[in-house]
Write a protein that holds these residues in place. Structure first.
Motif, PDB file in Angstrom:
ATOM      1  N   ARG A  97       0.568  -1.211  -0.135  1.00 10.90           N
ATOM      2  CA  ARG A  97       0.186   0.045  -0.018  1.00 10.90           C
ATOM      3  C   ARG A  97       0.865   1.293  -0.171  1.00 10.90           C
ATOM      4  O   ARG A  97       2.007   1.177   0.365  1.00 10.90           O
ATOM      5  CB  ARG A  97      -0.959   0.057   1.069  1.00 10.90           C
ATOM      6  N   LEU A  98       0.333   2.202  -0.566  1.00 11.85           N
ATOM      7  CA  LEU A  98       0.970   3.439  -0.389  1.00 11.85           C
ATOM      8  C   LEU A  98       1.384   3.839   1.040  1.00 11.85           C
ATOM      9  O   LEU A  98       2.738   4.470   1.402  1.00 11.85           O
ATOM     10  CB  LEU A  98       0.000   4.814  -0.713  1.00 11.85           C
ATOM     11  N   SER A  99       0.833   3.660   2.064  1.00 12.83           N
ATOM     12  CA  SER A  99       1.145   3.695   3.444  1.00 12.83           C
ATOM     13  C   SER A  99       2.455   3.037   3.640  1.00 12.83           C
ATOM     14  O   SER A  99       3.437   3.326   4.808  1.00 12.83           O
ATOM     15  CB  SER A  99       0.006   3.431   4.489  1.00 12.83           C
ATOM     16  N   TYR A 130       5.089   2.706   1.849  1.00 11.53           N
ATOM     17  CA  TYR A 130       6.160   3.652   1.163  1.00 11.53           C
ATOM     18  C   TYR A 130       6.238   4.580   2.359  1.00 11.53           C
ATOM     19  O   TYR A 130       7.386   4.996   2.713  1.00 11.53           O
ATOM     20  CB  TYR A 130       5.770   4.027  -0.196  1.00 11.53           C
ATOM     21  N   GLU A 131       5.210   5.285   2.739  1.00 16.73           N
ATOM     22  CA  GLU A 131       5.129   6.492   3.637  1.00 16.73           C
ATOM     23  C   GLU A 131       5.896   6.104   4.724  1.00 16.73           C
ATOM     24  O   GLU A 131       6.627   7.027   5.408  1.00 16.73           O
ATOM     25  CB  GLU A 131       3.884   7.118   3.783  1.00 16.73           C
ATOM     26  N   LYS A 162       9.396   1.683  -9.050  1.00 14.43           N
ATOM     27  CA  LYS A 162       8.423   0.723  -9.162  1.00 14.43           C
ATOM     28  C   LYS A 162       8.849   0.064 -10.324  1.00 14.43           C
ATOM     29  O   LYS A 162       9.320   0.542 -11.368  1.00 14.43           O
ATOM     30  CB  LYS A 162       7.167   1.383  -9.454  1.00 14.43           C
ATOM     31  N   THR A 206       0.574  -0.378  -5.402  1.00  9.92           N
ATOM     32  CA  THR A 206       0.506   1.166  -5.373  1.00  9.92           C
ATOM     33  C   THR A 206       0.556   1.523  -6.795  1.00  9.92           C
ATOM     34  O   THR A 206       1.559   1.082  -7.228  1.00  9.92           O
ATOM     35  CB  THR A 206       1.406   1.786  -4.513  1.00  9.92           C
ATOM     36  N   ASP A 249      -0.209   7.321  -7.493  1.00 11.34           N
ATOM     37  CA  ASP A 249      -0.194   7.503  -5.969  1.00 11.34           C
ATOM     38  C   ASP A 249       1.249   7.702  -5.557  1.00 11.34           C
ATOM     39  O   ASP A 249       1.857   8.760  -4.687  1.00 11.34           O
ATOM     40  CB  ASP A 249      -0.735   6.493  -5.330  1.00 11.34           C
ATOM     41  N   LEU A 250       2.223   6.895  -6.076  1.00  8.83           N
ATOM     42  CA  LEU A 250       3.546   7.063  -5.774  1.00  8.83           C
ATOM     43  C   LEU A 250       4.228   8.427  -6.386  1.00  8.83           C
ATOM     44  O   LEU A 250       4.943   9.113  -5.683  1.00  8.83           O
ATOM     45  CB  LEU A 250       4.513   5.826  -6.712  1.00  8.83           C
ATOM     46  N   LEU A 301       3.434  11.210  -3.688  1.00 10.15           N
ATOM     47  CA  LEU A 301       4.166  10.889  -2.710  1.00 10.15           C
ATOM     48  C   LEU A 301       5.502  11.547  -3.125  1.00 10.15           C
ATOM     49  O   LEU A 301       6.286  12.279  -2.202  1.00 10.15           O
ATOM     50  CB  LEU A 301       4.474   9.545  -2.269  1.00 10.15           C
TER      51      LEU A 301
END
Length: 464
Positions: A205-207, A209-210, A222, A237, A241-242, A245
């Motif tokens: 998920r994006l989270s 990465y965060e 990616k 993801t 979205d990336l 970020l």
């Protein structure tokens, strides 16, 4: 044996007028080497035949053996083959077929001095890939582009130029091996970047990465899983979205596209593959992809994206080791211009992938009828072609193929038939399924179909 003792000495043979003529034609070094090999062949033939009464020991015979050796050594080890496998980008058979324009462009620059690294307007040194880069920019909307000798090289140099001594965040589900033991973790280590895995194999998920970003993070990576697909309970993801970020943190986003398509893949299969243009519009800062897969050009690695990042790549010391030659650049530019001009004839791979299934059926029916007349058991059935080259692994391309068995009273198996098709002149590469040779005509050009039928005709007559 007495007959072995009668073979003349090498130095006397080479003084004969016939061999002096060979020297003038082929050079002394090659003639001497092949004469020695010819003498060895003669000795082996005599030994194999007992007293070797059928072998003439005279200079004409020795000259024959010598010339045969010269011909074999002069012949290229790369043999033209007919691809009847239905795999369009067959790695073992050289992947993309170049267009006539691309092949002519490569041949032209091979024979001449060209403006490879010479700016004709200023008279100063220029970039060798500038012409190809200009077309890539126009095709994709990228700010800049560079070309190296394949996509593996592109991945290595992008990581080395942008992320050396810093962390690179990659999903665990994208730590791929693309063949030949080329693995993302190994390339990362070689580049000087430090791999930091995020998420899980099937769920990132994006989270993830965060939470993984630190002051040492230098790149978000990616990787397109070109040669496999994860199905079922799975999430990844998106590039967009990336990209958000990336903009928020100031950390560049690099997308390794693998094959990289400029066309909508739903033209020939049910699976959608994000195009190069779509990935750049989704916010990737820099991308890389192959020139010899869905692009349909020569082996090359194309890097495109933000001007400052591409410039870092272009100025990296590895660029000199990884740069393509003038023939590759000429063929690539010609292929790219065919895409730009929407010249279908200039992109054989696109033509083969999008061939009308109904037309393939007509060709199969014609070949099937002729093989039946020769006495083979043959039928036409639906088959699935493949794009190959590690592209679109979950996609089948509907096609037709001719399924062939030997005559009912023949001892030839399907494997025997396949071997006979492969041997001799004009080798045909086919596949075997359930004791039948399968000829998928999607990858067979019209003039090659006549050659296949001729091969079967020889087999039917027992001339093998």
């Amino acid at each position: 044996m007495d007959r072995l003792r009668n073979i003349p000495k090498l130095d006397l043979i080479l003084k004969d007028e016939r061999f002096l003529n060979l020297n003038r034609k082929y050079g002394e070094k090659l003639v001497k080497l092949c004469t020695k090999e010819g003498l060895e062949s003669m000795r082996s033939a005599i030994l194999a035949g007992g007293d070797g009464e059928h072998i003439s020991i005279d200079l004409d015979t020795i000259c024959f053996f010598t010339e045969r050796c010269i011909e074999e050594r002069s012949r290229s080890s790369l043999v033209n083959v007919i691809n009847a496998t239905g795999v369009v980008l067959h790695t073992n058979l050289g992947r993309s077929l170049l267009s006539e324009k691309a092949a002519e462009a490569a041949a032209r620059v091979a024979r001449n001095y060209v403006s490879l690294e010479f700016d004709m307007e200023s008279g100063n040194r220029g970039h060798r890939d500038e012409a190809a880069a200009a077309v890539i920019r126009e095709l994709t909307g990228a700010e800049d582009a560079a070309v190296v000798n394949n996509n593996a090289a592109a991945v290595l140099i992008v990581l080395a130029a942008i992320s050396k001594d810093s962390e690179v965040l990659v999903s665990r589900g994208e730590l791929v091996e693309i063949g030949g033991s080329f693995r993302i973790p190994d390339v990362m280590e070689l580049s000087g970047g430090r791999l930091k895995e995020v998420g899980t194999t099937n769920m990132t998920r994006l989270s993830d990465y965060e939470k993984s970003i630190s002051e040492n993070t230098g790149l978000l990576l990616k990787v397109h899983t070109s040669n496999y697909r994860i199905v079922g309970f799975h999430s990844e993801t998106s590039v967009s979205d990336l990209s958000n970020l990336s903009k928020k943190t100031g950390i560049p986003l690099y997308v390794d596209l693998g094959s990289g398509s400029l066309m909508e893949t739903r033209e020939f299969t049910s699976e959608h593959e994000d195009t190069v243009q779509e990935v750049l519009r989704s916010g990737a800062d820099i991308i890389s992809f192959s020139g010899d897969k869905l692009l349909g050009g020569p082996q090359a690695g194309i890097i495109a994206g933000r001007r400052d990042l591409v410039e870092k790549v272009r100025n990296h010391p590895l660029m000199r080791a990884l740069r393509p030659d003038k023939m590759t650049l000429a063929a690539l530019e010609a292929t790219l211009k065919s895409w730009l001009l929407e010249d279908g004839e200039g992109i054989p791979v696109k033509h083969i992938l999008t061939r009308d299934k109904a037309l393939i059926r007509v060709e199969c029916d014609r070949m099937c009828s002729r093989l039946q007349q020769m006495g083979f058991e043959a039928s036409v059935r639906e088959v699935s072609s493949a794009s190959g080259g590690g592209t679109l692994p979950a996609s089948d391309i509907p096609s037709y193929g001719v399924h062939v068995k030997a005559k009912a009273n023949s001892l030839l198996s399907a494997e025997d038939l396949r071997t006979l098709l492969r041997l001799g002149e004009d080798p045909v590469i086919a596949r075997v399924t359930k004791d039948e040779v399968v000829l998928d005509l999607r990858t067979v050009r019209e003039w090659e179909q006549n050659i296949i039928e001729s091969k079967f005709s020889l087999i039917a007559k027992g001339w093998w």
